[in-house]
Design a protein around this motif. Structure first.
Motif, short mmCIF file in Angstrom:
data_model
loop_
_atom_site.label_atom_id
_atom_site.label_comp_id
_atom_site.label_asym_id
_atom_site.label_seq_id
_atom_site.Cartn_x
_atom_site.Cartn_y
_atom_site.Cartn_z
N LEU A 124 0.85 -1.34 -0.06
CA LEU A 124 -0.01 0.03 -0.03
C LEU A 124 0.86 1.34 -0.10
O LEU A 124 0.44 2.30 -0.77
CB LEU A 124 -0.81 0.01 1.38
CG LEU A 124 -1.95 -1.10 1.25
CD1 LEU A 124 -2.93 -1.11 2.45
CD2 LEU A 124 -2.82 -1.26 -0.09
N LYS A 125 2.02 1.11 0.68
CA LYS A 125 2.65 2.23 0.62
C LYS A 125 3.36 2.57 -0.84
O LYS A 125 3.61 3.66 -1.14
CB LYS A 125 3.90 2.13 1.56
CG LYS A 125 4.94 3.58 1.74
CD LYS A 125 5.75 3.17 2.97
CE LYS A 125 6.50 4.47 3.03
NZ LYS A 125 7.73 4.37 4.17
N GLU A 126 3.73 1.48 -1.32
CA GLU A 126 4.50 1.50 -2.65
C GLU A 126 3.36 2.05 -3.93
O GLU A 126 3.82 2.91 -4.83
CB GLU A 126 4.73 0.04 -3.14
CG GLU A 126 5.91 -0.69 -2.40
CD GLU A 126 6.23 -1.98 -2.81
OE1 GLU A 126 5.42 -2.43 -3.77
OE2 GLU A 126 6.93 -2.66 -2.24
N ARG A 127 1.92 1.91 -3.39
CA ARG A 127 1.11 2.37 -4.38
C ARG A 127 0.22 3.40 -3.75
O ARG A 127 -0.97 3.64 -4.29
CB ARG A 127 0.31 1.28 -4.87
CG ARG A 127 1.00 -0.03 -5.24
CD ARG A 127 0.47 -1.46 -6.18
NE ARG A 127 1.31 -2.03 -6.42
CZ ARG A 127 0.77 -3.40 -7.13
NH1 ARG A 127 -0.21 -3.68 -7.23
NH2 ARG A 127 2.12 -4.09 -7.44
N ARG A 128 0.66 4.11 -2.80
CA ARG A 128 -0.03 5.10 -2.10
C ARG A 128 -0.70 6.15 -3.06
O ARG A 128 -1.78 6.72 -2.73
CB ARG A 128 0.63 5.51 -1.01
CG ARG A 128 1.80 6.40 -1.37
CD ARG A 128 2.44 6.99 -0.08
NE ARG A 128 3.76 7.82 -0.32
CZ ARG A 128 4.90 7.26 -0.66
NH1 ARG A 128 5.13 5.76 -0.85
NH2 ARG A 128 6.09 7.81 -0.93
#
Length: 246
Positions: A124-128
């Motif tokens: 989720l952080k990678e695709r925030r």
């Protein structure tokens, strides 16, 4: 922590729940299983304030919450992860998460919770900055779990978290639920997949046509001939998670 006392709910002339009683103690994962139309989602909607019982009471930490609005119930510490994830498709991943914190006034604490979600779900952080609609089904389920965490709940209601997911992804979601439990989260888990439910939970209730027909610890339910015949067909995707939990 949570107690339903003879709760009944009707849709017009149709009785959806018939005097349902159950308890969830602090720190437990308790599961509610049953077939399609048994009333499982109706139980969760009643707890969340989305439906109003026609009789009975719902108590959270000793206080009746029957009749309270959904936002008030969230503020008390109850969050629901809905069936089908229901992420906001045109919002970014991070904005989807921030929607879950709309009642939080402590901005620094909200950022800390967001960092916690990103630590738990690195994807989720990678695709925030991506839109919610661009995520896979499994990633959307992680987003729905993270969004619930953002409200800092003490009780989480999970509605069919394994629904429509590949076995590998089911195992990832199961591991996340186990991590929540180890962090002290209390959960009521609704599942049609009894193998997943029993792998993750300590106790369980079986709901049929709006009534609780069985209640026991999950080890006993797993051995019950009626449960074995009706609910335990097929392959388990989370046997490793069950061993990790115990």
């Amino acid at each position: 922590m949570l107690e339903l006392d003879r709760v009944s709910v009707s849709y017009g002339e149709i009785a959806a729940l018939r005097e349902v009683s159950l308890t969830v103690n602090k720190g437990e994962i308790v599961t509610l299983i049953g077939g399609n139309g048994a009333g499982k989602t109706t139980v969760l909607k009643s707890i969340s304030g989305l439906l109003s019982p026609s009789m009975g009471d719902i108590r959270f930490e000793g206080r009746s919450i029957r009749g309270l609005s959904p936002d008030r119930i969230v503020a008390l510490g109850i969050a629901q992860v809905p069936e089908g994830r229901q992420v906001f498709p045109q919002l970014s991943v991070e904005n989807n998460l921030l929607v879950g914190a709309y009642l939080i006034r402590d901005r620094a604490g909200m950022r800390d919770t967001l960092d916690r979600v990103y630590t738990m779900f690195p994807v989720l952080k990678e695709r925030r900055r991506q839109l919610g609609e661009t995520l896979s089904g499994g990633e959307q389920q992680m987003l729905a779990l993270g969004r619930a965490i953002m409200s800092r709940p003490r009780l989480m209601l999970l509605d069919e978290p394994s629904l429509g997911l590949a076995p590998r992804v089911v195992e990832e979601v199961a591991k996340a639920i186990i991590a929540f439990r180890r962090a002290g989260m209390t959960m009521l888990l609704v599942e049609q997949n009894a193998r997943v439910a029993f792998a993750l939970s300590e106790r369980g209730y079986v709901l049929e046509t709006g009534r609780v027909v069985l209640a026991d610890d999950c080890a006993s339910l797993r051995r019950n001939p009626r449960i074995m015949q009706s609910y335990l067909g097929g392959n388990s995707a989370v046997e490793e998670s069950r061993r990790a939990l115990h």
